[in-house]
Design an enzyme around this catalytic site. Structure first.
Site, PDB file in Angstrom:
ATOM      1  N   SER A  98      61.837   1.232  -1.819  1.00 11.47           N
ATOM      2  CA  SER A  98      60.487   1.170  -2.366  1.00 11.47           C
ATOM      3  C   SER A  98      60.397   0.094  -3.437  1.00 11.47           C
ATOM      4  CB  SER A  98      60.094   2.518  -2.972  1.00 11.47           C
ATOM      5  OG  SER A  98      58.876   2.397  -3.687  1.00 11.47           O
ATOM      6  N   HIS A 146      59.390  -0.471   1.776  1.00  9.59           N
ATOM      7  CA  HIS A 146      58.397   0.560   1.493  1.00  9.59           C
ATOM      8  C   HIS A 146      57.464   0.083   0.387  1.00  9.59           C
ATOM      9  CE1 HIS A 146      57.051   4.751   1.819  1.00  9.59           C
ATOM     10  NE2 HIS A 146      56.817   4.672   0.517  1.00  9.59           N
ATOM     11  N   ASP A 191      54.355   1.319  -1.942  1.00  6.52           N
ATOM     12  CA  ASP A 191      53.577   2.445  -2.452  1.00  6.52           C
ATOM     13  C   ASP A 191      52.268   1.948  -3.046  1.00  6.52           C
ATOM     14  OD1 ASP A 191      55.259   4.798  -2.022  1.00  6.52           O
ATOM     15  OD2 ASP A 191      56.661   3.820  -3.385  1.00  6.52           O
ATOM     16  N   MET A 224      48.830   3.034  -4.856  1.00  3.73           N
ATOM     17  CA  MET A 224      48.221   4.119  -5.622  1.00  3.73           C
ATOM     18  C   MET A 224      46.940   3.625  -6.280  1.00  3.73           C
ATOM     19  SD  MET A 224      51.627   5.594  -7.521  1.00  3.73           S
ATOM     20  CE  MET A 224      53.222   5.651  -6.685  1.00  3.73           C
ATOM     21  N   HIS A 272      52.550   2.999   2.327  1.00  9.67           N
ATOM     22  CA  HIS A 272      52.188   4.389   2.032  1.00  9.67           C
ATOM     23  C   HIS A 272      50.950   4.388   1.141  1.00  9.67           C
ATOM     24  CE1 HIS A 272      53.594   8.348  -0.116  1.00  9.67           C
ATOM     25  NE2 HIS A 272      52.498   8.529   0.598  1.00  9.67           N
ATOM     26  N   MET A 311      48.590   6.137  -1.048  1.00  7.74           N
ATOM     27  CA  MET A 311      48.316   7.303  -1.892  1.00  7.74           C
ATOM     28  C   MET A 311      46.984   7.061  -2.585  1.00  7.74           C
ATOM     29  SD  MET A 311      52.141   8.045  -3.383  1.00  7.74           S
ATOM     30  CE  MET A 311      52.769   6.372  -3.154  1.00  7.74           C
ATOM     31  N   MET A 325      56.798  14.354   1.267  1.00  6.28           N
ATOM     32  CA  MET A 325      57.098  14.024  -0.124  1.00  6.28           C
ATOM     33  C   MET A 325      58.089  15.037  -0.678  1.00  6.28           C
ATOM     34  SD  MET A 325      55.474  11.258  -0.755  1.00  6.28           S
ATOM     35  CE  MET A 325      55.884  11.194  -2.509  1.00  6.28           C
ATOM     36  N   ASP A 366      60.529  10.968   0.831  1.00  6.91           N
ATOM     37  CA  ASP A 366      60.265  10.045  -0.277  1.00  6.91           C
ATOM     38  C   ASP A 366      60.228  10.835  -1.587  1.00  6.91           C
ATOM     39  OD1 ASP A 366      59.343   8.180  -2.075  1.00  6.91           O
ATOM     40  OD2 ASP A 366      57.510   7.699  -0.992  1.00  6.91           O
TER      41      ASP A 366
END
Length: 216
Positions: free
Chosen positions: A7, A32, A34, A36, A65, A67, A136, A174
């Protein structure tokens, strides 16, 4: 053999290109990313411009991913930016079936993520359509959190369901994943392992990734 997905949330962003190249050379299978938004989770990170930039650096798949509170509004832009696998949260998708098929129609692999307290039942009518389920193992929003061991039986039940249905769906985990925890989730049935601080805060990325593989 399981797959390692470092990540970049834990990477040194002042030298992100070098960091991505380093984990690729160290044997990473995915990168990866992330994303957000400060609404679905209490943090704000990066957007499609970073995905596009990373795609110019590496040839290994980008595992993105989301979020975020409104994933449907951003699916197109992230796939066009270069997301190879795009994962949305079941808790944030109002029309999950539509969202998953929108991702697949755009040419990306589709994943659905579940928070630690979200039951597997939400996948009952969508699991055969998924390329990946991301479980998660921490509550999403921040790096460096402690692994939640109560998710292990959840991984086992999901693996049993996937095998019973004869699916090829990958199980990704994760949160708090590293050399000390990877054996537990691998033995439970996980296939893809997201690791941020365990890799990027180590002195030797190759050694850490190999150690994780040895513990699978």
């Amino acid at each position: 053999m399981g797959k390692i997905s470092p990540s970049i949330l834990s990477a040194d962003f002042t030298r992100l290109g070098e960091e991505v190249e380093a984990v690729e050379q160290a044997g990473a299978d995915y990168i990866h990313v992330d994303v957000m938004d400060g609404h679905f989770v209490p943090n704000i990170t990066i957007g499609p411009m970073i995905v596009k930039a990373v795609g110019r650096i590496t040839r290994i798949p980008q595992d993105v991913h989301l979020m975020i509170a409104d994933p449907d509004s951003f699916i197109d832009v992230f796939v066009k930016a270069g997301a190879d696998i795009l994962t949305v949260h079941a808790e944030a998708a109002t029309h999950l079936h539509r969202t998953v098929h929108q991702i697949k129609a755009l040419g990306a692999r589709a994943g659905v993520s579940l928070n630690p307290a979200t039951p597997l039942d939400v996948l009952d009518y969508i699991l055969p359509d998924l390329d990946m389920v991301l479980l998660m193992t921490v509550n999403p929003g921040f790096e460096g959190q402690a692994f939640i061991p109560e998710v292990i039986p959840k991984i086992q039940r999901l693996k049993e369901r996937i095998d019973r249905l004869g699916l090829q769906t990958e199980i990704e985990v994760d949160g708090g994943i590293g050399p000390d925890t990877i054996n537990r989730v691998s033995s439970a049935g996980a296939d893809v392992f997201v690791a941020g601080s365990a890799i990027f805060y180590s002195d030797d990325y190759r050694k850490t990734i190999q150690l994780m593989r040895d513990e699978m």
